[in-house]
Write a protein that holds these residues in place. Structure first.
Motif, PDB file in Angstrom:
ATOM      1  N   GLY A   4      -4.822 -63.837  69.405  1.00  0.00           N
ATOM      2  CA  GLY A   4      -5.805 -62.959  68.778  1.00  0.00           C
ATOM      3  C   GLY A   4      -7.230 -63.423  68.990  1.00  0.00           C
ATOM      4  N   GLN A   5      -7.410 -64.436  69.856  1.00  0.00           N
ATOM      5  CA  GLN A   5      -8.738 -65.013  70.082  1.00  0.00           C
ATOM      6  C   GLN A   5      -9.145 -64.962  71.553  1.00  0.00           C
TER       7      GLN A   5
ATOM      8  N   ASN B  45     -14.096 -64.790  76.038  1.00  0.00           N
ATOM      9  CA  ASN B  45     -15.530 -64.758  75.759  1.00  0.00           C
ATOM     10  C   ASN B  45     -15.915 -65.727  74.638  1.00  0.00           C
ATOM     11  N   GLU B  46     -17.022 -66.424  74.882  1.00  0.00           N
ATOM     12  CA  GLU B  46     -17.653 -67.298  73.886  1.00  0.00           C
ATOM     13  C   GLU B  46     -16.863 -68.563  73.585  1.00  0.00           C
ATOM     14  N   TRP B  47     -15.813 -68.838  74.305  1.00  0.00           N
ATOM     15  CA  TRP B  47     -15.171 -70.160  74.228  1.00  0.00           C
ATOM     16  C   TRP B  47     -15.922 -71.090  75.176  1.00  0.00           C
ATOM     17  N   VAL B  48     -16.225 -72.294  74.697  1.00  0.00           N
ATOM     18  CA  VAL B  48     -17.053 -73.218  75.470  1.00  0.00           C
ATOM     19  C   VAL B  48     -16.438 -74.613  75.450  1.00  0.00           C
TER      20      VAL B  48
ATOM     21  N   VAL C 170     -14.285 -78.698  72.645  1.00  0.00           N
ATOM     22  CA  VAL C 170     -13.993 -77.291  72.903  1.00  0.00           C
ATOM     23  C   VAL C 170     -14.289 -76.509  71.632  1.00  0.00           C
ATOM     24  N   LEU C 171     -15.191 -75.518  71.759  1.00  0.00           N
ATOM     25  CA  LEU C 171     -15.620 -74.715  70.610  1.00  0.00           C
ATOM     26  C   LEU C 171     -15.101 -73.292  70.744  1.00  0.00           C
ATOM     27  N   ASP C 172     -14.627 -72.726  69.617  1.00  0.00           N
ATOM     28  CA  ASP C 172     -14.179 -71.337  69.607  1.00  0.00           C
ATOM     29  C   ASP C 172     -15.380 -70.420  69.382  1.00  0.00           C
TER      30      ASP C 172
ATOM     31  N   ASP D  13     -16.461 -68.835  66.938  1.00  0.00           N
ATOM     32  CA  ASP D  13     -17.133 -69.011  65.651  1.00  0.00           C
ATOM     33  C   ASP D  13     -17.811 -70.365  65.522  1.00  0.00           C
ATOM     34  N   GLY D  14     -17.770 -71.166  66.589  1.00  0.00           N
ATOM     35  CA  GLY D  14     -18.350 -72.499  66.551  1.00  0.00           C
ATOM     36  C   GLY D  14     -17.425 -73.556  65.987  1.00  0.00           C
ATOM     37  N   GLY D  15     -16.166 -73.182  65.683  1.00  0.00           N
ATOM     38  CA  GLY D  15     -15.193 -74.149  65.195  1.00  0.00           C
ATOM     39  C   GLY D  15     -14.732 -75.084  66.297  1.00  0.00           C
ATOM     40  N   GLN D  16     -14.399 -76.306  65.933  1.00  0.00           N
ATOM     41  CA  GLN D  16     -13.973 -77.298  66.908  1.00  0.00           C
ATOM     42  C   GLN D  16     -12.472 -77.160  67.154  1.00  0.00           C
TER      43      GLN D  16
END
Length: 246
Positions: A131-132, A148-151, A168-170, A172-175
Protein backbone atom coordinates in the motif's frame (compact mmCIF):
# COMPACT_ATOMS: atom_id res chain seq x y z
CA UNK A 1 17.16 -25.40 13.47
CA UNK A 2 14.13 -24.33 15.54
CA UNK A 3 11.42 -26.95 16.07
CA UNK A 4 8.11 -25.25 15.20
CA UNK A 5 5.02 -26.22 17.21
CA UNK A 6 1.38 -25.27 16.53
CA UNK A 7 -1.50 -25.85 18.95
CA UNK A 8 -4.72 -27.52 17.69
CA UNK A 9 -6.52 -24.13 17.73
CA UNK A 10 -3.77 -22.53 15.65
CA UNK A 11 -3.93 -25.40 13.15
CA UNK A 12 -7.71 -25.11 12.94
CA UNK A 13 -7.52 -21.38 12.24
CA UNK A 14 -4.81 -21.61 9.58
CA UNK A 15 -6.28 -24.61 7.76
CA UNK A 16 -4.29 -27.29 5.86
CA UNK A 17 -2.70 -24.91 3.36
CA UNK A 18 -1.79 -22.40 6.05
CA UNK A 19 -0.12 -25.12 8.11
CA UNK A 20 2.02 -26.09 5.11
CA UNK A 21 2.97 -22.46 4.45
CA UNK A 22 3.84 -21.88 8.10
CA UNK A 23 6.10 -24.93 8.15
CA UNK A 24 7.98 -23.57 5.10
CA UNK A 25 8.90 -20.31 6.83
CA UNK A 26 12.58 -20.08 7.75
CA UNK A 27 13.09 -19.06 11.38
CA UNK A 28 16.88 -19.29 11.24
CA UNK A 29 17.34 -15.52 11.57
CA UNK A 30 14.15 -14.79 13.52
CA UNK A 31 13.70 -13.35 17.00
CA UNK A 32 11.22 -14.24 19.73
CA UNK A 33 8.59 -11.47 19.96
CA UNK A 34 8.52 -11.83 23.75
CA UNK A 35 12.18 -11.73 24.75
CA UNK A 36 13.81 -10.50 21.54
CA UNK A 37 16.41 -13.28 21.51
CA UNK A 38 17.17 -15.49 18.47
CA UNK A 39 14.75 -18.33 17.89
CA UNK A 40 16.16 -21.72 18.84
CA UNK A 41 15.03 -25.00 20.34
CA UNK A 42 11.24 -25.42 20.46
CA UNK A 43 9.41 -22.44 18.95
CA UNK A 44 5.67 -21.86 19.36
CA UNK A 45 3.48 -20.10 16.83
CA UNK A 46 1.13 -17.41 18.15
CA UNK A 47 -1.72 -16.12 16.01
CA UNK A 48 -3.38 -12.79 16.73
CA UNK A 49 -6.63 -12.34 14.86
CA UNK A 50 -9.42 -9.79 14.60
CA UNK A 51 -11.18 -7.91 11.85
CA UNK A 52 -9.69 -8.72 8.44
CA UNK A 53 -6.15 -9.56 9.55
CA UNK A 54 -4.47 -12.57 11.12
CA UNK A 55 -0.98 -11.85 12.46
CA UNK A 56 1.42 -14.78 12.90
CA UNK A 57 4.45 -14.46 15.21
CA UNK A 58 6.81 -16.81 17.03
CA UNK A 59 7.94 -17.26 20.65
CA UNK A 60 10.29 -19.57 22.50
CA UNK A 61 8.58 -22.46 24.25
CA UNK A 62 9.86 -21.01 27.53
CA UNK A 63 8.35 -17.59 26.69
CA UNK A 64 4.79 -18.64 25.94
CA UNK A 65 2.43 -21.25 24.47
CA UNK A 66 1.19 -21.68 20.93
CA UNK A 67 -2.22 -20.05 20.95
CA UNK A 68 -4.80 -17.93 19.15
CA UNK A 69 -5.32 -14.46 20.65
CA UNK A 70 -8.54 -12.68 19.73
CA UNK A 71 -8.02 -8.96 19.08
CA UNK A 72 -10.48 -6.12 18.56
CA UNK A 73 -12.15 -5.41 15.19
CA UNK A 74 -9.74 -2.55 14.46
CA UNK A 75 -6.68 -4.80 14.79
CA UNK A 76 -4.12 -4.45 12.00
CA UNK A 77 -0.48 -5.55 11.62
CA UNK A 78 2.23 -3.18 12.74
CA UNK A 79 3.97 -0.97 10.19
CA UNK A 80 7.77 -1.03 9.67
CA UNK A 81 8.16 2.18 11.70
CA UNK A 82 6.72 0.35 14.73
CA UNK A 83 10.02 -1.32 15.46
CA UNK A 84 10.75 -4.17 13.06
CA UNK A 85 14.52 -4.66 13.13
CA UNK A 86 15.96 -5.35 9.68
CA UNK A 87 19.12 -6.33 7.89
CA UNK A 88 20.10 -5.02 4.47
CA UNK A 89 22.01 -7.01 1.85
CA UNK A 90 23.45 -5.06 -1.09
CA UNK A 91 24.14 -6.70 -4.46
CA UNK A 92 24.54 -6.00 -8.16
CA UNK A 93 22.19 -8.39 -9.94
CA UNK A 94 21.32 -9.08 -13.55
CA UNK A 95 17.80 -8.07 -14.61
CA UNK A 96 17.22 -9.00 -18.25
CA UNK A 97 20.81 -8.20 -19.21
CA UNK A 98 21.16 -5.06 -17.09
CA UNK A 99 23.29 -5.09 -13.93
CA UNK A 100 21.27 -3.17 -11.36
CA UNK A 101 22.09 -1.99 -7.82
CA UNK A 102 19.90 -3.92 -5.38
CA UNK A 103 19.10 -3.65 -1.67
CA UNK A 104 17.37 -6.60 0.05
CA UNK A 105 15.64 -5.96 3.38
CA UNK A 106 14.79 -8.83 5.72
CA UNK A 107 13.03 -8.56 9.05
CA UNK A 108 15.02 -10.01 11.94
CA UNK A 109 11.83 -10.91 13.80
CA UNK A 110 9.62 -13.07 11.57
CA UNK A 111 5.94 -12.06 11.48
CA UNK A 112 3.25 -12.78 8.90
CA UNK A 113 -0.31 -11.81 8.09
CA UNK A 114 -3.13 -13.88 6.64
CA UNK A 115 -5.39 -11.44 4.81
CA UNK A 116 -6.62 -13.42 1.79
CA UNK A 117 -8.19 -16.39 3.51
CA UNK A 118 -6.53 -19.42 5.11
CA UNK A 119 -3.22 -20.49 3.66
CA UNK A 120 -1.83 -17.18 2.38
CA UNK A 121 0.91 -16.04 4.78
CA UNK A 122 2.51 -12.73 3.79
CA UNK A 123 5.46 -11.04 5.46
CA UNK A 124 4.09 -8.25 7.69
CA UNK A 125 6.40 -5.57 6.33
CA UNK A 126 5.95 -6.69 2.71
CA UNK A 127 2.17 -6.60 3.15
CA UNK A 128 2.38 -3.05 4.48
CA UNK A 129 4.53 -1.92 1.55
CA UNK A 130 1.99 -3.06 -1.04
CA UNK A 131 0.00 0.00 0.00
CA UNK A 132 3.07 2.25 -0.13
CA UNK A 133 4.03 2.09 -3.81
CA UNK A 134 5.67 -1.35 -3.82
CA UNK A 135 4.63 -4.19 -6.12
CA UNK A 136 4.50 -7.96 -5.80
CA UNK A 137 7.55 -9.40 -7.58
CA UNK A 138 7.17 -12.66 -9.47
CA UNK A 139 10.36 -12.60 -11.56
CA UNK A 140 13.64 -10.68 -11.84
CA UNK A 141 13.59 -9.92 -15.56
CA UNK A 142 13.26 -6.17 -15.03
CA UNK A 143 13.27 -3.64 -12.23
CA UNK A 144 9.93 -3.00 -10.51
CA UNK A 145 8.32 0.46 -10.90
CA UNK A 146 9.51 3.50 -8.99
CA UNK A 147 8.00 4.16 -5.56
CA UNK A 148 7.44 7.89 -5.38
CA UNK A 149 9.07 9.82 -2.55
CA UNK A 150 11.00 6.85 -1.15
CA UNK A 151 14.61 7.92 -0.64
CA UNK A 152 17.79 6.05 0.21
CA UNK A 153 20.70 8.08 1.59
CA UNK A 154 24.17 6.53 1.62
CA UNK A 155 26.36 7.64 4.53
CA UNK A 156 29.72 6.48 3.23
CA UNK A 157 32.14 5.81 6.08
CA UNK A 158 29.65 7.01 8.69
CA UNK A 159 28.13 3.76 9.96
CA UNK A 160 28.06 2.85 13.68
CA UNK A 161 31.64 1.48 13.54
CA UNK A 162 33.02 3.59 10.71
CA UNK A 163 31.58 1.36 7.97
CA UNK A 164 29.16 2.58 5.31
CA UNK A 165 25.70 3.49 6.54
CA UNK A 166 22.29 3.63 4.89
CA UNK A 167 19.13 5.56 5.71
CA UNK A 168 15.89 4.68 3.88
CA UNK A 169 12.99 7.11 4.32
CA UNK A 170 9.34 6.49 3.41
CA UNK A 171 7.11 9.21 1.85
CA UNK A 172 6.11 10.45 5.32
CA UNK A 173 9.73 10.85 6.39
CA UNK A 174 9.62 7.74 8.58
CA UNK A 175 12.80 5.70 8.91
CA UNK A 176 12.19 2.41 7.15
CA UNK A 177 15.83 1.43 7.73
CA UNK A 178 18.80 3.01 9.40
CA UNK A 179 22.04 1.12 9.94
CA UNK A 180 25.08 -0.28 8.22
CA UNK A 181 25.36 -1.60 4.67
CA UNK A 182 28.20 -3.59 3.09
CA UNK A 183 28.42 -2.48 -0.55
CA UNK A 184 29.99 -4.88 -3.06
CA UNK A 185 32.35 -3.80 -5.84
CA UNK A 186 30.51 -2.04 -8.62
CA UNK A 187 27.43 -1.10 -6.57
CA UNK A 188 28.19 2.60 -6.20
CA UNK A 189 28.94 3.20 -9.92
CA UNK A 190 25.67 1.51 -10.91
CA UNK A 191 23.68 3.49 -8.34
CA UNK A 192 25.28 6.72 -9.58
CA UNK A 193 24.50 5.74 -13.17
CA UNK A 194 20.80 5.14 -12.57
CA UNK A 195 20.12 7.44 -9.63
CA UNK A 196 18.10 4.68 -7.96
CA UNK A 197 18.39 1.21 -6.50
CA UNK A 198 15.92 -1.67 -6.42
CA UNK A 199 14.67 -2.33 -2.88
CA UNK A 200 13.34 -5.85 -2.35
CA UNK A 201 11.56 -6.82 0.87
CA UNK A 202 10.25 -10.20 1.96
CA UNK A 203 10.97 -13.66 3.29
CA UNK A 204 14.20 -14.11 1.38
CA UNK A 205 15.85 -16.68 3.61
CA UNK A 206 18.61 -15.34 5.83
CA UNK A 207 21.17 -13.89 3.42
CA UNK A 208 24.60 -12.99 4.80
CA UNK A 209 25.18 -9.30 3.92
CA UNK A 210 28.97 -9.82 4.02
CA UNK A 211 29.46 -12.68 1.55
CA UNK A 212 28.42 -10.93 -1.69
CA UNK A 213 27.51 -14.29 -3.23
CA UNK A 214 25.65 -13.14 -6.35
CA UNK A 215 24.43 -16.60 -7.37
CA UNK A 216 23.10 -17.43 -3.90
CA UNK A 217 21.40 -14.04 -3.64
CA UNK A 218 19.73 -14.46 -7.04
CA UNK A 219 18.52 -17.96 -6.13
CA UNK A 220 17.09 -16.73 -2.83
CA UNK A 221 15.24 -13.86 -4.49
CA UNK A 222 13.81 -16.10 -7.21
CA UNK A 223 12.63 -18.62 -4.62
CA UNK A 224 10.93 -15.88 -2.60
CA UNK A 225 9.35 -14.42 -5.74
CA UNK A 226 8.01 -17.79 -6.88
CA UNK A 227 6.49 -18.31 -3.43
CA UNK A 228 4.74 -14.92 -3.58
CA UNK A 229 6.85 -13.65 -0.66
CA UNK A 230 8.69 -10.75 -2.31
CA UNK A 231 7.78 -7.13 -3.00
CA UNK A 232 9.94 -4.50 -4.60
CA UNK A 233 10.28 -0.98 -5.93
CA UNK A 234 12.88 1.38 -7.28
CA UNK A 235 13.84 4.06 -4.76
CA UNK A 236 15.90 7.19 -5.32
CA UNK A 237 19.41 6.79 -3.97
CA UNK A 238 22.20 9.27 -3.30
CA UNK A 239 24.68 10.69 -0.83
CA UNK A 240 24.35 13.83 1.27
CA UNK A 241 25.76 16.98 -0.33
CA UNK A 242 29.27 17.84 0.75
CA UNK A 243 30.18 21.00 2.64
CA UNK A 244 29.93 24.22 0.66
CA UNK A 245 33.18 25.32 -0.89
CA UNK A 246 34.39 28.77 0.10
Amino acid sequence: MPDLQMSPEVRALLGPEGIVRAAEVSLATGQCVTCGQPLDGTVNMVVRTGGSYTHVVYVHDRCGPSQVIQMGPDFAPAAPADGYAMTITAAVLDHGGADLPVLIAETVGKAYVVNDGPGELTNVVASHLLGQGFHLVTRLRQAPPQANEWVGVLLLGHGPAGEDGLLVLDPDGGQFYTGSVDLPDGWLPQAARYGWAVLYVGNVGGLDPRTHDTKATTRALRTAAQAGQLVGARISIGTPPGPAQG
